[in-house]
Design a protein around this motif. Structure first.
Motif, PDB file in Angstrom:
ATOM      1  N   ALA A 192      15.009  29.585  33.429  1.00  0.00           N
ATOM      2  CA  ALA A 192      16.193  29.614  34.498  1.00  0.00           C
ATOM      3  C   ALA A 192      15.490  29.605  36.030  1.00  0.00           C
ATOM      4  N   LYS A 193      16.038  28.850  36.928  1.00  0.00           N
ATOM      5  CA  LYS A 193      15.627  28.821  38.323  1.00  0.00           C
ATOM      6  C   LYS A 193      16.039  30.126  39.015  1.00  0.00           C
ATOM      7  N   ILE A 194      15.047  30.767  39.621  1.00  0.00           N
ATOM      8  CA  ILE A 194      15.300  31.906  40.525  1.00  0.00           C
ATOM      9  C   ILE A 194      15.703  31.525  42.314  1.00  0.00           C
ATOM     10  N   TRP A 195      14.461  30.589  42.486  1.00  0.00           N
ATOM     11  CA  TRP A 195      14.777  30.240  43.895  1.00  0.00           C
ATOM     12  C   TRP A 195      13.837  28.786  44.015  1.00  0.00           C
ATOM     13  N   SER A 196      13.882  27.981  45.063  1.00  0.00           N
ATOM     14  CA  SER A 196      13.297  26.935  45.487  1.00  0.00           C
ATOM     15  C   SER A 196      13.026  26.942  47.068  1.00  0.00           C
ATOM     16  N   PHE A 197      11.882  26.254  47.562  1.00  0.00           N
ATOM     17  CA  PHE A 197      11.586  26.126  48.905  1.00  0.00           C
ATOM     18  C   PHE A 197      11.299  24.752  49.212  1.00  0.00           C
ATOM     19  N   ALA A 198      11.723  24.016  50.219  1.00  0.00           N
ATOM     20  CA  ALA A 198      11.530  22.783  50.731  1.00  0.00           C
ATOM     21  C   ALA A 198      10.360  22.599  51.787  1.00  0.00           C
ATOM     22  N   THR A 199       9.507  22.026  51.348  1.00  0.00           N
ATOM     23  CA  THR A 199       8.181  21.649  52.637  1.00  0.00           C
ATOM     24  C   THR A 199       8.704  20.361  52.990  1.00  0.00           C
ATOM     25  N   GLY A 200       7.571  19.751  53.862  1.00  0.00           N
ATOM     26  CA  GLY A 200       7.803  18.386  54.309  1.00  0.00           C
ATOM     27  C   GLY A 200       7.308  17.214  53.773  1.00  0.00           C
ATOM     28  N   ALA A 201       6.581  17.394  52.391  1.00  0.00           N
ATOM     29  CA  ALA A 201       6.250  16.349  51.639  1.00  0.00           C
ATOM     30  C   ALA A 201       5.995  16.685  50.347  1.00  0.00           C
ATOM     31  N   PHE A 202       5.435  15.549  49.596  1.00  0.00           N
ATOM     32  CA  PHE A 202       5.148  15.799  48.129  1.00  0.00           C
ATOM     33  C   PHE A 202       4.059  17.153  48.076  1.00  0.00           C
ATOM     34  N   ILE A 203       4.310  17.953  46.956  1.00  0.00           N
ATOM     35  CA  ILE A 203       3.536  19.046  46.475  1.00  0.00           C
ATOM     36  C   ILE A 203       2.480  18.762  45.450  1.00  0.00           C
ATOM     37  N   GLU A 204       1.406  18.654  45.520  1.00  0.00           N
ATOM     38  CA  GLU A 204       0.507  18.387  44.303  1.00  0.00           C
ATOM     39  C   GLU A 204      -0.360  19.581  43.606  1.00  0.00           C
ATOM     40  N   ALA A 205      -0.215  20.602  44.527  1.00  0.00           N
ATOM     41  CA  ALA A 205      -1.045  21.936  44.322  1.00  0.00           C
ATOM     42  C   ALA A 205      -0.402  22.817  43.597  1.00  0.00           C
ATOM     43  N   THR A 206      -1.142  23.637  42.968  1.00  0.00           N
ATOM     44  CA  THR A 206      -0.534  24.734  42.113  1.00  0.00           C
ATOM     45  C   THR A 206      -0.443  26.088  43.243  1.00  0.00           C
ATOM     46  N   PRO A 207       0.703  26.695  43.038  1.00  0.00           N
ATOM     47  CA  PRO A 207       0.786  28.024  43.843  1.00  0.00           C
ATOM     48  C   PRO A 207      -0.118  28.981  43.338  1.00  0.00           C
ATOM     49  N   ALA A 208      -0.855  29.872  44.564  1.00  0.00           N
ATOM     50  CA  ALA A 208      -1.414  31.039  44.253  1.00  0.00           C
ATOM     51  C   ALA A 208      -0.569  32.359  44.787  1.00  0.00           C
ATOM     52  N   VAL A 209      -0.718  33.426  43.895  1.00  0.00           N
ATOM     53  CA  VAL A 209       0.391  34.273  44.128  1.00  0.00           C
ATOM     54  C   VAL A 209      -0.436  35.672  44.387  1.00  0.00           C
ATOM     55  N   ALA A 210      -0.350  36.354  45.175  1.00  0.00           N
ATOM     56  CA  ALA A 210      -1.225  37.576  45.403  1.00  0.00           C
ATOM     57  C   ALA A 210      -0.376  38.379  46.452  1.00  0.00           C
ATOM     58  N   ASN A 211      -0.095  39.755  45.925  1.00  0.00           N
ATOM     59  CA  ASN A 211       0.367  40.926  46.759  1.00  0.00           C
ATOM     60  C   ASN A 211       1.807  40.474  47.185  1.00  0.00           C
ATOM     61  N   GLY A 212       2.674  39.777  46.464  1.00  0.00           N
ATOM     62  CA  GLY A 212       3.900  39.346  46.789  1.00  0.00           C
ATOM     63  C   GLY A 212       4.060  38.296  47.660  1.00  0.00           C
ATOM     64  N   SER A 215       6.829  20.363  43.183  1.00  0.00           N
ATOM     65  CA  SER A 215       7.128  19.368  42.560  1.00  0.00           C
ATOM     66  C   SER A 215       6.780  18.260  43.725  1.00  0.00           C
ATOM     67  N   GLU A 216       7.086  16.866  43.086  1.00  0.00           N
ATOM     68  CA  GLU A 216       7.074  15.807  43.974  1.00  0.00           C
ATOM     69  C   GLU A 216       8.300  15.632  44.916  1.00  0.00           C
ATOM     70  N   ASN A 217       9.456  16.552  44.531  1.00  0.00           N
ATOM     71  CA  ASN A 217      10.534  16.541  45.416  1.00  0.00           C
ATOM     72  C   ASN A 217      10.420  17.449  46.658  1.00  0.00           C
ATOM     73  N   ASN A 218       9.202  17.374  46.850  1.00  0.00           N
ATOM     74  CA  ASN A 218       8.920  18.371  48.104  1.00  0.00           C
ATOM     75  C   ASN A 218       8.902  19.913  47.922  1.00  0.00           C
ATOM     76  N   SER A 219       9.336  20.543  46.711  1.00  0.00           N
ATOM     77  CA  SER A 219      10.001  21.891  46.498  1.00  0.00           C
ATOM     78  C   SER A 219       9.022  22.580  45.770  1.00  0.00           C
ATOM     79  N   VAL A 220       8.991  23.972  46.085  1.00  0.00           N
ATOM     80  CA  VAL A 220       8.334  24.999  45.297  1.00  0.00           C
ATOM     81  C   VAL A 220       9.474  25.648  44.556  1.00  0.00           C
ATOM     82  N   TYR A 221       9.474  25.898  43.195  1.00  0.00           N
ATOM     83  CA  TYR A 221      10.076  26.520  42.409  1.00  0.00           C
ATOM     84  C   TYR A 221       9.572  27.952  41.839  1.00  0.00           C
ATOM     85  N   ALA A 222      10.666  28.738  41.521  1.00  0.00           N
ATOM     86  CA  ALA A 222      10.469  30.087  40.846  1.00  0.00           C
ATOM     87  C   ALA A 222      11.227  30.006  39.737  1.00  0.00           C
TER      88      ALA A 222
END
Length: 354
Positions: A185-205, A171-178
């Motif tokens: 329902a929200k499971i967790w979130s992680f803050a980066t240093g700037a906007f996130i425009e990308a889509t997560p890729a998930v592999a092997n945990g 999201s544009e609030n610099n966070s990744v959500y699960a």
């Protein structure tokens, strides 16, 4: 030698990105049901028609143009194509006939810029509009009926990734959500240093995602804990592809990067002329990725690179101003969306073998 035809389809909507579907053992199905396919890898293991040998022969096959830009590509699963538009609608069409099956309207003035993700009979997607909080939607894949929504409070430009009952997004609030895929329902979130425009890729945990802080992150999927990061020379607006133990991602510094997933060692990088704002698609030893113009370059192209070495196999130049669309590969076809932000027009190019 086989020739590859290219077709261009442009709908009266803005396409979100293609993704491929899961497949049972022994059944030759190579759908693209999410932005980055099964577990968001952007790797079509069942694509055998296109290869390193015949990709250099790609030619344009067909074209259909809408009245709006096409900044992202559709999802295709079980003969249904899903895509969103700048009119605020998520659409479903019959993949063979193009007949509209249903549409879901989000809200007046909203844009559906990202790709839909189709998993377990549900279509997940986000909408954006300047100054309006971004929302992630879950709708029934058969009827388009709304199941749930989640509001991050800021805009969501990237597509959701759906893996093992969890929806991952930036999201544009610099966070990744699960989020829980069933309830939102929200499971967790992680803050980066700037906007996130990308889509997560998930592999092997592991969740792989880039940020506008020029960093590429690897997070533990279950908790959001940081595992490692790599700093590039530009923002990372595109998403990663994970294929054969290798992670591929592009950056605004013009490079396409390949990392070994287990050690995160850099294997190779290929320098294009434009910004690499899109996400790679990997199939049968080939990495497909697009570029867009910069202030000093007009490189709007689709590239095909050798997945092992990064060597250029083929490229296709596009006139006009290229949007941030990403290619997808399914059933012997390469789909590539483009958009001109000045003329407000766009196309979906489809490349295939004769």
């Amino acid at each position: 030698m086989l020739r590859i035809r290219v077709s261009t389809i442009v709908l009266s909507i803005c396409f979100a990105s293609l993704a491929w579907g899961q497949q049972s053992d022994g059944i030759a199905i190579n759908n693209w049901s999410e932005f980055t396919r099964t577990n968001m890898h952007r790797w079509n293991t069942y694509e055998k028609t296109l290869s390193v040998q015949n990709v250099p022969n790609l030619t344009l096959k067909w074209s259909y143009s809408p009245g709006v830009p096409v900044f992202s590509s559709p999802a295709e699963l079980n003969n249904v194509v899903y895509a969103g538009a700048y009119d605020g609608n998520m659409y479903a069409w019959n993949a063979t006939t193009g007949a509209k099956l249903w549409s879901y309207f989000t809200e007046v003035g909203s844009w559906i810029y990202s790709s839909p993700a189709v998993a377990n009979g549900v279509v997940y997607f986000s909408s954006v509009y300047p100054g309006v909080p971004g929302v992630i939607y879950a709708v029934n894949a058969t009827t388009g009926a709304l199941l749930w929504t989640y509001d991050t409070g800021t805009q969501i430009w990237g597509a959701p990734a759906v893996v093992d009952g969890v929806v991952y997004l930036g999201s544009e609030n610099n966070s990744v959500y699960a989020l829980n895929a069933t309830t939102g329902a929200k499971i967790w979130s992680f803050a980066t240093g700037a906007f996130i425009e990308a889509t997560p890729a998930v592999a092997n945990g592991v969740v792989y995602i880039g940020s506008d802080d020029n960093k590429f992150y690897a997070l533990k999927a279950s908790t959001g804990t940081l595992l490692w990061s790599y700093t590039t020379g530009g923002q990372i607006a595109g998403s990663a592809a994970v294929a054969g133990g290798v992670v591929y991602v592009g950056s605004y510094d013009g490079y396409v990067y390949a990392f070994e997933a287990s050690t995160h060692a850099l294997l190779w990088k290929y320098l294009t002329i434009g910004n690499v704002a899109s996400s790679p698609a990997v199939a049968n030893g080939v990495v497909y990725i697009t570029t867009q113009s910069t202030s000093i370059s007009s490189d709007n192209s689709l590239y095909a690179l050798n997945a092992s070495t990064g060597a250029l196999l083929w490229s296709y130049p596009i006139s006009g101003t290229l949007g941030g669309g990403s290619p997808a590969v399914a059933k012997g076809m390469v789909y590539f969306p483009i958009g001109d932000i000045y003329s407000f027009t766009g196309s979906l190019l489809a490349f295939g073998l004769d």
